[in-house]
Design an enzyme around this catalytic site. Structure first.
Site, PDB file in Angstrom:
ATOM      1  N   GLY A 200       3.962  -1.190  -2.575  1.00 34.82           N
ATOM      2  CA  GLY A 200       5.082  -1.351  -1.543  1.00 34.82           C
ATOM      3  C   GLY A 200       5.056  -0.407  -0.449  1.00 34.82           C
ATOM      4  O   GLY A 200       4.325   0.553  -0.342  1.00 34.82           O
ATOM      5  N   CYS A 201       6.042  -0.583   0.435  1.00 33.22           N
ATOM      6  CA  CYS A 201       6.031   0.191   1.661  1.00 33.22           C
ATOM      7  C   CYS A 201       6.361   1.720   1.186  1.00 33.22           C
ATOM      8  O   CYS A 201       5.747   2.732   1.692  1.00 33.22           O
ATOM      9  CB  CYS A 201       7.074  -0.395   2.457  1.00 33.22           C
ATOM     10  N   TYR A 202       7.623   1.590   0.322  1.00 34.47           N
ATOM     11  CA  TYR A 202       7.842   3.322   0.166  1.00 34.47           C
ATOM     12  C   TYR A 202       6.697   3.566  -0.624  1.00 34.47           C
ATOM     13  O   TYR A 202       6.541   5.033  -0.322  1.00 34.47           O
ATOM     14  CB  TYR A 202       9.286   3.090  -0.544  1.00 34.47           C
ATOM     15  N   THR A 204       3.763   3.651  -0.629  1.00 40.42           N
ATOM     16  CA  THR A 204       2.681   3.769   0.218  1.00 40.42           C
ATOM     17  C   THR A 204       3.003   5.211   1.264  1.00 40.42           C
ATOM     18  O   THR A 204       2.218   6.102   1.056  1.00 40.42           O
ATOM     19  CB  THR A 204       2.212   2.653   1.141  1.00 40.42           C
ATOM     20  N   SER A 205       4.101   5.066   1.620  1.00 38.08           N
ATOM     21  CA  SER A 205       4.638   6.361   2.512  1.00 38.08           C
ATOM     22  C   SER A 205       4.744   7.572   1.599  1.00 38.08           C
ATOM     23  O   SER A 205       4.609   8.783   2.264  1.00 38.08           O
ATOM     24  CB  SER A 205       5.987   5.953   3.267  1.00 38.08           C
TER      25      SER A 205
END
Length: 397
Positions: A200-202, A204-205
């Site tokens: 997911g995007c979160y 990953t960050s």
């Protein structure tokens, strides 16, 4: 029959006996890191057209933002060409009627997934909504390489998936072979995978900056606070009242407070690398912007550890990575500076509270947080340099 063929490589070239034809591997045309024991696969170009791309890609769920980003990125990929596109609600339409910015590309018409012939593709990007992917993927030919951008295969614990996503897992046996696709940290596993769950995007960050620090025992496993912010495209393209311009513009809103579905994914990854249970306090916020994601992370350092130690650990850990950049000391990462790219920029700052540090990480939620990392993963799965088709620079202003 698959068009993908693997050949031995000599000094970055592949040789074919038919006509002594030589194809120079893309590695010598791109900035690619040298990694030990990395195999290189080469692909035969179609003899009937020099313009044809040699690896046929199927794209499921092409009418969403992540599907459109896959198409945009593949326009500059020398080997991957889209030959199959599905979008059940848009079946029969052309891609440029759904996304006019893709008019210049020659693409197949959108069809329903039930009408798709998967014998005509070599690999698949699955961009379908959460909860719909498991049934479809378990019915695909086992010879296909698959990168799934939904959340359906990210959580190893089946009961945890049911708890957070509100429905039973429909492909339990398949889950056992899934590899989690956080590229910079798990590329050796990704190389051998048939099915990759794209992060997911979160997550990953958050995981990119925290994992190296946990592995080095530089930060404590508790009291990790994550204040994350995302552009509206992270919510998808579906028409929702909460995403209307008048609901979002000129304001900020928190959502999924204490129950965001990315929490178990973040904790699973951090705990794996820390080899101990890690819990986080995570609150996401919707920002009045289209693209971009920033995670501001507050951590407690281990006894005797300084902020400089965290910085040096991240700097050395990612020194050879193309897509993860630790900025110069004191430089604050900005979402504007990664827009449209596969880069993650990060930095570490001392907190005014002794013993604590602040980490800021930024990505484009649709690229490194979704479609760009998916392409990076498929490159690895098929033996290509992982930067292939991804070296374009961020769009600014």
């Amino acid at each position: 029959m698959s068009n993908v063929s693997t050949f031995s490589s000599i000094q970055g070239c592949c040789w074919f006996k038919d006509g002594e034809r030589k194809i120079q591997v893309a590695a010598d045309k791109q900035r690619v890191k040298k990694r030990p024991s990395s195999s290189m696969s080469c692909f035969r170009v179609s003899a009937n057209s020099s313009s044809e791309k040699d690896i046929r890609i199927g794209l499921l769920g092409a009418s969403g933002y992540t599907g459109a980003e896959i198409v945009r990125l593949l326009a500059n990929h020398p080997h991957f060409g889209v030959t199959l596109m599905t979008a059940d609600r848009k079946a029969g339409q052309s891609m440029d009627s759904v996304f006019p910015h893709l008019t210049a590309q020659k693409l197949p018409r959108l069809i329903s997934v039930k009408d798709a012939d998967f014998s005509s593709v070599d690999a698949v990007f699955c961009c379908l909504p959460h909860g719909t992917t498991q049934d479809i993927i378990k019915g695909l030919p086992t010879a296909l390489k698959i990168v799934d951008l939904s959340a359906d295969f990210r959580l190893r614990d089946i009961s945890e998936y049911e708890e957070w996503y509100g429905q039973p897992h429909k492909a339990v046996e398949l889950q056992k072979e899934v590899v989690y696709g956080l590229t910079e940290l798990l590329r050796d596993d990704i190389k051998k995978a048939r099915l990759v769950a794209n992060p997911g995007c979160y997550p990953t960050s958050v995981q990119l900056p925290l994992v190296p620090l946990l592995k080095a025992n530089l930060i404590k496993h508790e009291n990790i606070i994550i204040d994350a912010k995302s552009g509206v495209s992270g919510a998808g393209r579906g028409a929702k009242e909460a995403n209307l311009y008048s609901e979002i513009a000129e304001g900020i809103s928190s959502y999924g407070v204490t129950r965001h579905r990315h929490v178990p994914e973040i904790e699973q990854g951090l705990s794996d690398f820390a080899q101990s249970k890690v819990t986080v306090s995570f609150t996401p916020h919707l920002m009045p912007m289209i693209r971009g994601m920033q995670s501001t992370i507050y951590v407690e350092m281990a006894p005797g550890v300084r902020t400089e130690d965290l910085y040096q650990q991240l700097k050395s850990f990612y020194e050879e990575e193309e897509f993860v950049k630790v900025l110069e000391e004191g430089v604050v990462p900005r979402t504007h500076n990664v827009r449209g790219s596969n880069y993650c920029f990060m930095n570490v700052f001392p907190d005014r509270i002794p013993g604590r540090a602040i980490i800021i990480s930024v990505i484009d939620n649709l690229v490194k947080g979704a479609s760009g990392q998916a392409l990076q993963n498929l490159n690895i799965m098929l033996g290509l340099p992982e930067t292939t088709g991804l070296l374009h620079q961020p769009v600014f202003p």
